[in-house]
Design a protein around this motif. Structure first.
Motif, PDB file in Angstrom:
ATOM      1  N   ALA A  88       0.557  -1.016   0.058  1.00 55.30           N
ATOM      2  CA  ALA A  88      -0.142   0.327  -0.095  1.00 55.30           C
ATOM      3  C   ALA A  88       0.876   1.638  -0.173  1.00 55.30           C
ATOM      4  N   PHE A  89       1.915   1.302   0.575  1.00 54.85           N
ATOM      5  CA  PHE A  89       3.284   2.569   1.179  1.00 54.85           C
ATOM      6  C   PHE A  89       4.286   2.380   0.100  1.00 54.85           C
ATOM      7  N   GLY A  90       4.338   1.849   0.023  1.00 50.08           N
ATOM      8  CA  GLY A  90       6.090   0.984  -0.830  1.00 50.08           C
ATOM      9  C   GLY A  90       7.185   0.717  -0.267  1.00 50.08           C
ATOM     10  N   VAL A  91       7.998  -0.017  -0.273  1.00 50.23           N
ATOM     11  CA  VAL A  91       8.834  -0.954   0.354  1.00 50.23           C
ATOM     12  C   VAL A  91       9.564   0.422   1.269  1.00 50.23           C
ATOM     13  N   GLY A  92      10.175  -0.170   2.235  1.00 50.65           N
ATOM     14  CA  GLY A  92      11.108   1.519   3.216  1.00 50.65           C
ATOM     15  C   GLY A  92       9.805   2.099   4.284  1.00 50.65           C
ATOM     16  N   SER A  93       8.203   1.787   4.120  1.00 51.91           N
ATOM     17  CA  SER A  93       7.525   2.254   4.691  1.00 51.91           C
ATOM     18  C   SER A  93       7.342   1.930   6.304  1.00 51.91           C
ATOM     19  N   THR A  94       7.868   0.578   6.943  1.00 52.42           N
ATOM     20  CA  THR A  94       7.182  -0.112   7.544  1.00 52.42           C
ATOM     21  C   THR A  94       8.829  -1.023   7.619  1.00 52.42           C
ATOM     22  N   VAL A  95       8.607  -0.548   9.279  1.00 53.06           N
ATOM     23  CA  VAL A  95       9.987  -1.117   9.853  1.00 53.06           C
ATOM     24  C   VAL A  95       9.449  -2.668  10.898  1.00 53.06           C
ATOM     25  N   ILE A  96       9.715  -3.773  11.000  1.00 51.26           N
ATOM     26  CA  ILE A  96       9.179  -4.985  12.077  1.00 51.26           C
ATOM     27  C   ILE A  96      10.428  -4.449  13.321  1.00 51.26           C
ATOM     28  N   ALA A 107      14.041  12.514  30.798  1.00 56.72           N
ATOM     29  CA  ALA A 107      12.453  12.012  30.355  1.00 56.72           C
ATOM     30  C   ALA A 107      11.989  10.670  30.493  1.00 56.72           C
ATOM     31  N   LYS A 108      12.522   9.635  31.944  1.00 53.99           N
ATOM     32  CA  LYS A 108      12.502   8.951  32.591  1.00 53.99           C
ATOM     33  C   LYS A 108      11.017   9.172  33.329  1.00 53.99           C
ATOM     34  N   GLU A 109      11.054  10.730  34.281  1.00 51.56           N
ATOM     35  CA  GLU A 109       9.672  11.210  34.950  1.00 51.56           C
ATOM     36  C   GLU A 109       9.232  11.131  34.431  1.00 51.56           C
ATOM     37  N   MET A 110       8.557  11.350  33.501  1.00 53.62           N
ATOM     38  CA  MET A 110       7.529  12.599  32.146  1.00 53.62           C
ATOM     39  C   MET A 110       6.860  10.820  31.613  1.00 53.62           C
ATOM     40  N   ILE A 111       7.440   9.907  31.257  1.00 54.44           N
ATOM     41  CA  ILE A 111       6.753   8.718  30.620  1.00 54.44           C
ATOM     42  C   ILE A 111       6.316   7.995  31.717  1.00 54.44           C
ATOM     43  N   SER A 112       5.358   7.638  31.771  1.00 54.56           N
ATOM     44  CA  SER A 112       4.415   6.075  32.212  1.00 54.56           C
ATOM     45  C   SER A 112       4.449   4.845  31.274  1.00 54.56           C
ATOM     46  N   GLU A 113       4.597   3.704  32.489  1.00 50.19           N
ATOM     47  CA  GLU A 113       5.003   2.107  32.085  1.00 50.19           C
ATOM     48  C   GLU A 113       6.128   1.824  30.867  1.00 50.19           C
ATOM     49  N   ILE A 114       6.314   2.107  30.332  1.00 49.70           N
ATOM     50  CA  ILE A 114       7.464   0.926  29.631  1.00 49.70           C
ATOM     51  C   ILE A 114       8.636   2.437  29.352  1.00 49.70           C
ATOM     52  N   THR A 115      10.204   2.352  30.025  1.00 49.32           N
ATOM     53  CA  THR A 115      10.728   3.200  30.009  1.00 49.32           C
ATOM     54  C   THR A 115      11.646   2.537  29.690  1.00 49.32           C
ATOM     55  N   THR A 116      12.267   1.558  29.251  1.00 46.65           N
ATOM     56  CA  THR A 116      13.597   0.265  29.456  1.00 46.65           C
ATOM     57  C   THR A 116      14.242   1.640  28.725  1.00 46.65           C
ATOM     58  N   ASP A 117      15.394   0.648  27.917  1.00 47.97           N
ATOM     59  CA  ASP A 117      16.093   1.415  26.934  1.00 47.97           C
ATOM     60  C   ASP A 117      15.465   0.597  25.571  1.00 47.97           C
ATOM     61  N   ASP A 118      15.616  -1.003  25.766  1.00 51.52           N
ATOM     62  CA  ASP A 118      15.772  -1.833  24.508  1.00 51.52           C
ATOM     63  C   ASP A 118      13.810  -2.175  24.205  1.00 51.52           C
ATOM     64  N   ALA A 119      13.304  -0.779  24.917  1.00 54.52           N
ATOM     65  CA  ALA A 119      11.898  -0.892  24.862  1.00 54.52           C
ATOM     66  C   ALA A 119      11.773  -1.169  22.956  1.00 54.52           C
ATOM     67  N   ARG A 120      11.097  -2.147  22.080  1.00 54.60           N
ATOM     68  CA  ARG A 120      10.833  -2.283  20.611  1.00 54.60           C
ATOM     69  C   ARG A 120       9.055  -2.181  20.699  1.00 54.60           C
ATOM     70  N   ALA A 121       8.622  -1.582  19.534  1.00 55.74           N
ATOM     71  CA  ALA A 121       7.187  -2.025  18.858  1.00 55.74           C
ATOM     72  C   ALA A 121       6.872  -2.994  18.273  1.00 55.74           C
ATOM     73  N   ASP A 122       6.266  -3.744  17.469  1.00 55.47           N
ATOM     74  CA  ASP A 122       6.557  -4.682  16.417  1.00 55.47           C
ATOM     75  C   ASP A 122       6.175  -4.726  15.614  1.00 55.47           C
ATOM     76  N   VAL A 123       5.585  -3.138  14.568  1.00 55.38           N
ATOM     77  CA  VAL A 123       5.674  -2.757  14.049  1.00 55.38           C
ATOM     78  C   VAL A 123       5.929  -1.668  13.428  1.00 55.38           C
ATOM     79  N   SER A 124       5.987  -0.514  12.708  1.00 54.25           N
ATOM     80  CA  SER A 124       6.085   0.963  12.404  1.00 54.25           C
ATOM     81  C   SER A 124       5.663   1.310  11.124  1.00 54.25           C
ATOM     82  N   ILE A 125       4.802   2.089  10.936  1.00 52.38           N
ATOM     83  CA  ILE A 125       4.566   1.991   9.529  1.00 52.38           C
ATOM     84  C   ILE A 125       4.503   3.952   9.307  1.00 52.38           C
ATOM     85  N   ARG A 126       5.632   4.051   8.019  1.00 50.92           N
ATOM     86  CA  ARG A 126       5.235   5.968   7.417  1.00 50.92           C
ATOM     87  C   ARG A 126       3.901   6.569   7.356  1.00 50.92           C
ATOM     88  N   ASN A 127       3.573   6.998   7.067  1.00 54.43           N
ATOM     89  CA  ASN A 127       2.619   8.185   6.563  1.00 54.43           C
ATOM     90  C   ASN A 127       1.503   6.833   6.684  1.00 54.43           C
TER      91      ASN A 127
END
Length: 205
Positions: A88-96, A107-127
């Motif tokens: 739909a959006f082209g190669v390079g529009s997403t990262v696993i 900054a950790k004081e401003m963020i609730s829940e996940i604050t670990t440095d190695d935290a990841r989402a499953d997928v990111s999608i541009r646009n």
């Protein structure tokens, strides 16, 4: 049996140019038995997963973490999402499994829940939701028959999973990355949550 979208797989027509949409006769027969809460024939008496010695039945098959099914179905959703996003959006529009950044101690004081440095989402999608903005997605496939969910309706269990994901990720994604966050939650039987349906509609639009 009356849950919306629970019968969707029965409407998937097998075609020769998409062999992945074809079920062998025995698999289809077993799937129909499970659909009507019947036990398939020829099941082993003990779970065949390495290190697991529990009695084997359809409920155990849905929740056993030693056989790999729980992880495979989660990862399969990531792969499917990525495949159709790239169409739909082209190669390079997403990262696993994109990293969601390293937090400064202040900054950790401003963020609730996940604050670990190695935290990841499953997928990111541009646009996906708006131009030049990244949407981060985290997948959850819930089992309606596990101890946590078996006293709830499937819809309630999916809603709880969506809320957990939002509470864990959205604050950090918005404040640190300036992006959007959407959970992609569904049941192991194929019932989609509202946010998962939203993601699909955004992709096909």
């Amino acid at each position: 049996l009356s849950i919306p979208s629970a019968n969707a797989w029965l409407h998937c027509l097998p075609v020769y140019w998409k062999p992945n949409l074809c079920l062998p006769k025995k698999d289809f027969h077993d799937a129909m038995l499970l659909r009507f809460n019947k036990q398939p024939n020829d099941l082993p008496s003990v779970c065949p997963a390495s290190g697991c010695h529990e009695d084997f039945n359809p409920v155990h098959a849905d929740i056993c973490r030693k056989g790999g099914v729980v992880n495979r179905r989660h990862d399969y959703i990531k792969v499917i999402l990525t495949k159709f996003v790239e169409k739909a959006f082209g190669v390079g529009s997403t990262v696993i499994e994109p990293m969601i950044g390293i937090l400064d101690p202040s900054a950790k004081e401003m963020i609730s829940e996940i604050t670990t440095d190695d935290a990841r989402a499953d997928v990111s999608i541009r646009n996906l939701m708006s131009p030049y903005r990244t949407t981060y997605i985290d997948v959850c496939v819930i089992s309606p028959v596990c101890d946590t969910n078996k006293t709830n309706s499937v819809a309630k269990s999916i809603s709880n999973a969506e809320n957990r994901k939002v509470n864990s990720y959205r604050d950090r994604v918005q404040k640190q990355l300036g992006g959007d966050f959407l959970p992609c939650c569904m049941s192991s039987g194929g019932v989609l949550g509202p946010s998962a349906k939203k993601i699909i509609n955004l992709i096909i639009d």
